[in-house]
Design a protein around this motif. Structure first.
Motif, PDB file in Angstrom:
ATOM      1  N   SER A   1     -11.066 -32.588 -71.970  1.00 14.45           N
ATOM      2  CA  SER A   1     -11.402 -33.801 -72.718  1.00 14.45           C
ATOM      3  C   SER A   1     -11.670 -34.922 -71.719  1.00 14.45           C
ATOM      4  O   SER A   1     -11.001 -35.034 -70.699  1.00 14.45           O
ATOM      5  CB  SER A   1     -10.303 -34.184 -73.709  1.00 14.45           C
ATOM      6  N   HIS A   2     -12.675 -35.712 -72.006  1.00 13.08           N
ATOM      7  CA  HIS A   2     -13.085 -36.826 -71.148  1.00 13.08           C
ATOM      8  C   HIS A   2     -12.367 -38.087 -71.600  1.00 13.08           C
ATOM      9  O   HIS A   2     -12.315 -38.383 -72.788  1.00 13.08           O
ATOM     10  CB  HIS A   2     -14.606 -37.005 -71.264  1.00 13.08           C
TER      11      HIS A   2
ATOM     12  N   SER B   1      -9.117 -38.823 -71.833  1.00  9.81           N
ATOM     13  CA  SER B   1      -8.232 -38.207 -72.826  1.00  9.81           C
ATOM     14  C   SER B   1      -7.367 -39.177 -73.620  1.00  9.81           C
ATOM     15  O   SER B   1      -6.943 -38.860 -74.723  1.00  9.81           O
ATOM     16  CB  SER B   1      -7.322 -37.186 -72.136  1.00  9.81           C
TER      17      SER B   1
ATOM     18  N   GLN C   1     -12.177 -40.125 -77.527  1.00 11.33           N
ATOM     19  CA  GLN C   1     -11.304 -39.198 -78.257  1.00 11.33           C
ATOM     20  C   GLN C   1     -10.755 -39.859 -79.518  1.00 11.33           C
ATOM     21  O   GLN C   1     -10.467 -41.047 -79.522  1.00 11.33           O
ATOM     22  CB  GLN C   1     -10.130 -38.749 -77.377  1.00 11.33           C
TER      23      GLN C   1
ATOM     24  N   ILE D   1      -2.912 -36.609 -77.473  1.00 11.17           N
ATOM     25  CA  ILE D   1      -2.802 -35.531 -76.484  1.00 11.17           C
ATOM     26  C   ILE D   1      -2.316 -34.227 -77.130  1.00 11.17           C
ATOM     27  O   ILE D   1      -2.839 -33.154 -76.834  1.00 11.17           O
ATOM     28  CB  ILE D   1      -1.858 -35.958 -75.329  1.00 11.17           C
TER      29      ILE D   1
ATOM     30  N   GLN E   1      -5.155 -32.706 -79.052  1.00  5.73           N
ATOM     31  CA  GLN E   1      -6.156 -32.183 -78.122  1.00  5.73           C
ATOM     32  C   GLN E   1      -5.690 -30.836 -77.564  1.00  5.73           C
ATOM     33  O   GLN E   1      -6.460 -29.874 -77.504  1.00  5.73           O
ATOM     34  CB  GLN E   1      -6.409 -33.173 -76.981  1.00  5.73           C
ATOM     35  N   TYR E   2      -4.424 -30.764 -77.188  1.00 12.00           N
ATOM     36  CA  TYR E   2      -3.864 -29.515 -76.662  1.00 12.00           C
ATOM     37  C   TYR E   2      -3.932 -28.417 -77.726  1.00 12.00           C
ATOM     38  O   TYR E   2      -4.356 -27.292 -77.452  1.00 12.00           O
ATOM     39  CB  TYR E   2      -2.419 -29.733 -76.199  1.00 12.00           C
TER      40      TYR E   2
ATOM     41  N   VAL F   1      -7.650 -27.830 -75.549  1.00  6.41           N
ATOM     42  CA  VAL F   1      -7.875 -28.550 -74.290  1.00  6.41           C
ATOM     43  C   VAL F   1      -6.763 -28.195 -73.301  1.00  6.41           C
ATOM     44  O   VAL F   1      -5.595 -28.203 -73.649  1.00  6.41           O
ATOM     45  CB  VAL F   1      -7.906 -30.083 -74.518  1.00  6.41           C
TER      46      VAL F   1
ATOM     47  N   PHE G   1      -7.083 -32.416 -68.768  1.00  2.47           N
ATOM     48  CA  PHE G   1      -6.985 -33.777 -69.291  1.00  2.47           C
ATOM     49  C   PHE G   1      -7.416 -34.778 -68.225  1.00  2.47           C
ATOM     50  O   PHE G   1      -7.010 -34.684 -67.069  1.00  2.47           O
ATOM     51  CB  PHE G   1      -5.560 -34.065 -69.756  1.00  2.47           C
ATOM     52  N   ASP G   2      -8.248 -35.713 -68.626  1.00  4.32           N
ATOM     53  CA  ASP G   2      -8.797 -36.748 -67.756  1.00  4.32           C
ATOM     54  C   ASP G   2      -8.075 -38.049 -68.091  1.00  4.32           C
ATOM     55  O   ASP G   2      -8.329 -38.659 -69.124  1.00  4.32           O
ATOM     56  CB  ASP G   2     -10.304 -36.845 -68.034  1.00  4.32           C
TER      57      ASP G   2
END
Length: 160
Positions: free
Chosen positions: A6-7, A9, A30, A34, A37-38, A42, A45-46
């Protein structure tokens, strides 16, 4: 094997100032936190921060993000990592493009993060220079992850 990234994050967080609201559509990468996303797959992570003294402030470019959730987000990821027994990759970036953000303070912070969490890290100590200080990600020819500088690391800029 390729991993989903993810950009920016943490940009699911609201801006710290309502003045920046018109820029939300440009700065929000996003919608999900987090954990979500996980759960969506993902594993890279950014994370972008700027330093205010020794305190990290989540941000995206000139926009500071509201909430001090950095440690909670990483604790959550570490818990998931231990439960699922798989690697998590973190690109930690000193967002110094629009702010003065001391590289030395950032590197102290990054060292603290690396000592506390068992992730694979790429530490970018200056976004202006895109100076990579510590790169523990596997080599580009590795089977577990691809790694190149900046945008090539994050193959997709879609929201997760």
């Amino acid at each position: 094997m390729k991993l989903l990234a993810s950009h920016n994050s943490m940009t699911y967080l609201p801006f710290s100032s309502k003045i920046l609201t018109p820029f939300r559509s440009f700065a929000q990468c996003q919608n999900n936190n987090i954990y979500c996303q996980y759960q969506s797959g993902v594993r890279i992570f950014d994370i972008r921060v700027r330093m205010s003294g020794e305190n990290p402030i989540m941000c995206h470019g000139f926009a500071d993000l509201k909430g001090n959730v950095f440690w909670n987000a990483f604790d959550c990821l570490q818990s998931l990592q231990k439960r699922k027994n798989e690697d998590i990759y973190v690109q930690l970036v000193n967002e110094d493009t629009f702010h003065h953000s001391s590289r030395s303070d950032f590197m102290k912070f990054a060292t603290c993060v690396m000592n506390r969490f068992n992730f694979k890290f790429c530490i970018v100590s200056s976004k202006k220079l895109w100076k990579i200080e510590i790169n523990e990600f596997p080599a580009e020819d590795s089977n577990t992850c691809f790694w190149r500088k900046h945008k090539d690391l994050i193959r997709s800029h879609h929201q997760i």
